[in-house]
Design an enzyme around this catalytic site. Structure first.
Site, PDB file in Angstrom:
ATOM      1  N   LYS A  62      40.654  40.385  46.765  1.00 34.01           N
ATOM      2  CA  LYS A  62      39.986  39.455  47.631  1.00 34.01           C
ATOM      3  C   LYS A  62      40.746  38.457  48.188  1.00 34.01           C
ATOM      4  O   LYS A  62      40.700  37.762  49.207  1.00 34.01           O
ATOM      5  CB  LYS A  62      38.648  39.348  47.090  1.00 34.01           C
ATOM      6  CG  LYS A  62      37.851  38.565  47.892  1.00 34.01           C
ATOM      7  CD  LYS A  62      36.441  38.856  47.602  1.00 34.01           C
ATOM      8  CE  LYS A  62      35.864  38.182  46.340  1.00 34.01           C
ATOM      9  NZ  LYS A  62      35.512  36.921  46.182  1.00 34.01           N
ATOM     10  N   ARG A 115      25.848  36.047  46.822  1.00 30.03           N
ATOM     11  CA  ARG A 115      26.131  36.700  45.840  1.00 30.03           C
ATOM     12  C   ARG A 115      24.651  37.499  45.435  1.00 30.03           C
ATOM     13  O   ARG A 115      24.823  38.521  44.719  1.00 30.03           O
ATOM     14  CB  ARG A 115      26.514  36.159  44.570  1.00 30.03           C
ATOM     15  CG  ARG A 115      28.213  36.110  44.172  1.00 30.03           C
ATOM     16  CD  ARG A 115      28.312  35.759  42.860  1.00 30.03           C
ATOM     17  NE  ARG A 115      29.654  35.841  42.043  1.00 30.03           N
ATOM     18  CZ  ARG A 115      30.735  35.081  42.445  1.00 30.03           C
ATOM     19  NH1 ARG A 115      30.676  34.414  43.606  1.00 30.03           N
ATOM     20  NH2 ARG A 115      31.537  35.259  41.595  1.00 30.03           N
ATOM     21  N   ARG A 146      48.110  43.644  32.067  1.00 31.09           N
ATOM     22  CA  ARG A 146      48.786  42.422  31.690  1.00 31.09           C
ATOM     23  C   ARG A 146      48.918  42.293  30.111  1.00 31.09           C
ATOM     24  O   ARG A 146      47.882  42.366  29.467  1.00 31.09           O
ATOM     25  CB  ARG A 146      48.239  41.189  32.187  1.00 31.09           C
ATOM     26  CG  ARG A 146      48.569  39.854  32.017  1.00 31.09           C
ATOM     27  CD  ARG A 146      48.276  38.825  32.993  1.00 31.09           C
ATOM     28  NE  ARG A 146      46.798  38.504  33.046  1.00 31.09           N
ATOM     29  CZ  ARG A 146      46.031  37.705  33.436  1.00 31.09           C
ATOM     30  NH1 ARG A 146      46.785  36.860  34.067  1.00 31.09           N
ATOM     31  NH2 ARG A 146      44.843  37.539  33.437  1.00 31.09           N
ATOM     32  N   ARG A 151      44.905  39.297  26.549  1.00 25.71           N
ATOM     33  CA  ARG A 151      44.020  38.375  26.486  1.00 25.71           C
ATOM     34  C   ARG A 151      42.559  38.938  26.588  1.00 25.71           C
ATOM     35  O   ARG A 151      42.240  39.881  26.791  1.00 25.71           O
ATOM     36  CB  ARG A 151      44.012  37.294  27.719  1.00 25.71           C
ATOM     37  CG  ARG A 151      45.099  36.762  27.806  1.00 25.71           C
ATOM     38  CD  ARG A 151      45.057  35.438  28.885  1.00 25.71           C
ATOM     39  NE  ARG A 151      46.208  34.790  28.965  1.00 25.71           N
ATOM     40  CZ  ARG A 151      47.022  34.610  30.036  1.00 25.71           C
ATOM     41  NH1 ARG A 151      46.537  35.046  30.991  1.00 25.71           N
ATOM     42  NH2 ARG A 151      48.187  33.966  29.864  1.00 25.71           N
ATOM     43  N   ARG A 172      32.823  43.016  33.500  1.00 27.83           N
ATOM     44  CA  ARG A 172      32.656  42.108  34.393  1.00 27.83           C
ATOM     45  C   ARG A 172      32.341  42.735  35.932  1.00 27.83           C
ATOM     46  O   ARG A 172      31.451  42.577  36.670  1.00 27.83           O
ATOM     47  CB  ARG A 172      33.960  41.306  34.668  1.00 27.83           C
ATOM     48  CG  ARG A 172      33.908  40.012  33.897  1.00 27.83           C
ATOM     49  CD  ARG A 172      35.569  39.544  33.724  1.00 27.83           C
ATOM     50  NE  ARG A 172      36.218  39.173  34.751  1.00 27.83           N
ATOM     51  CZ  ARG A 172      37.437  39.275  34.987  1.00 27.83           C
ATOM     52  NH1 ARG A 172      38.118  39.854  33.946  1.00 27.83           N
ATOM     53  NH2 ARG A 172      38.004  38.910  36.363  1.00 27.83           N
TER      54      ARG A 172
HETATM   55  P1  AMP Z   1      34.582  32.917  41.321  1.00 24.77           P
HETATM   56  O1  AMP Z   1      35.272  32.002  41.346  1.00 24.77           O
HETATM   57  O2  AMP Z   1      33.899  33.335  42.901  1.00 24.77           O
HETATM   58  O3  AMP Z   1      34.456  33.985  40.600  1.00 24.77           O
HETATM   59  O4  AMP Z   1      33.260  31.874  40.904  1.00 24.77           O
HETATM   60  C1  AMP Z   1      33.208  31.416  39.779  1.00 24.77           C
HETATM   61  C2  AMP Z   1      31.749  31.310  39.109  1.00 24.77           C
HETATM   62  O5  AMP Z   1      31.059  30.296  39.588  1.00 24.77           O
HETATM   63  C3  AMP Z   1      31.007  32.447  38.754  1.00 24.77           C
HETATM   64  O6  AMP Z   1      31.366  33.202  37.873  1.00 24.77           O
HETATM   65  C4  AMP Z   1      29.630  31.946  38.910  1.00 24.77           C
HETATM   66  O7  AMP Z   1      29.375  31.444  37.672  1.00 24.77           O
HETATM   67  C5  AMP Z   1      29.705  30.800  39.970  1.00 24.77           C
HETATM   68  N1  AMP Z   1      29.505  31.160  41.199  1.00 24.77           N
HETATM   69  C6  AMP Z   1      30.456  31.145  42.312  1.00 24.77           C
HETATM   70  N2  AMP Z   1      29.846  31.565  43.475  1.00 24.77           N
HETATM   71  C7  AMP Z   1      28.373  31.810  43.175  1.00 24.77           C
HETATM   72  C8  AMP Z   1      27.325  32.021  43.992  1.00 24.77           C
HETATM   73  N3  AMP Z   1      27.209  32.591  45.030  1.00 24.77           N
HETATM   74  N4  AMP Z   1      26.060  32.083  43.097  1.00 24.77           N
HETATM   75  C9  AMP Z   1      25.978  31.882  41.952  1.00 24.77           C
HETATM   76  N5  AMP Z   1      26.935  31.582  40.933  1.00 24.77           N
HETATM   77  C10 AMP Z   1      28.143  31.502  41.683  1.00 24.77           C
END
Ligand code: AMP
Length: 228
Positions: free
Chosen positions: A20, A94, A128, A161, A172
């Site tokens: 992505k 999300r 990795r 890791r 995940r």
């Molecule tokens: P990302 O970089 O998109 O993986 O976001 C890092 C973290 O931010 C995620 O693991 C969530 O804890 C939080 N996060 C990002 N976007 C959202 C969203 N739309 N709704 C809720 N939590 C979010």
């Protein structure tokens, strides 16, 4: 932007490791739109120590999603400043309540879904290995160690890791699927979902590029184009 011109309201979705990030940066390079990533916005707030940043950190540290009302308010406020631009949202929405709140303010017309098989992602993310003393990183596909499982220089064993271990990666991926499947379904029903299925980013990209060209001009080609 001409008055009345249609503005693209796109969302990109895909599990961690689906490519992505690479696809988003290519889209931004080729098309004149603003890329708004919820993860980046949260990290920015955490770095600046804002109130939302402090709250967000407590959730992110526990591997949990930020509550919908906080997340929605943060994103919608940011979106207001970008109203005049074509948009690519990343990481948001999300959940279905986030998608519904977004729809009220900014109806989405295009959802690019990177549909990459979980087995492919698992292979990618678990390839990795590191040498912990030096931090040297190996990738079993692209730069494998000369002797499997050992560091090229010291001969010491390589480790994975915690984040890269198969069971963690699968966890995940499963939580991504549980969270976002209803969101994909929401957009499918609205008729705006475009899924791109495949195992390699470089093979998916031409299809995504062609699809987006039906909506926006490719500005990366304008530099080299000669006037007719
Ligand atoms: P990302 O970089 O998109 O993986 O976001 C890092 C973290 O931010 C995620 O693991 C969530 O804890 C939080 N996060 C990002 N976007 C959202 C969203 N739309 N709704 C809720 N939590 C979010």
């Amino acid at each position: 932007m001409a008055v009345g011109a249609l503005l693209l309201r796109a969302v990109i979705m895909g599990p961690p490791g689906s490519g992505k990030g690479t696809v988003s940066s290519r889209i931004v390079k080729h098309f004149a739109l603003k890329h708004l990533s919820s993860g980046d916005l949260l990290r920015d707030n955490m770095n600046k120590g804002t109130e939302i940043g402090i709250i967000a950190k407590t959730y992110i540290d526990q591997g949990r999603l930020i509550p919908d009302d906080i997340m929605t308010q943060l994103m919608l406020t940011e979106l207001k400043t970008l109203e005049q631009h074509h948009l690519l949202l990343d990481g948001f929405p999300r959940t279905v309540p986030q998608a519904e709140a977004l729809e009220k303010m900014c109806p989405i017309d295009t959802v690019i879904d990177l549909d990459v098989p979980f087995e492919t992602i698992q292979q990618r993310l678990t390839a990795r290995w590191i040498h912990s003393a030096s931090g040297r990183v190996y990738n079993l596909e692209f730069n494998p160690p000369k002797v499997p499982g050992t560091d090229d220089i010291t001969g010491e064993p390589l480790v994975q890791r915690d984040d890269d271990k198969p069971e963690t990666v699968m966890k995940r991926l499963k939580s991504y699927a549980a969270e976002t499947r209803p969101v994909l379904e929401y957009y499918r029903k609205k008729g705006v979902l475009e899924s791109f299925s495949g195992t390699e980013t470089n093979k998916l990209w031409p299809h995504i590029h062609r699809f987006l060209q039906t909506k926006l001009p490719d500005v990366s080609q304008q530099d080299t184009a000669r006037p007719s």
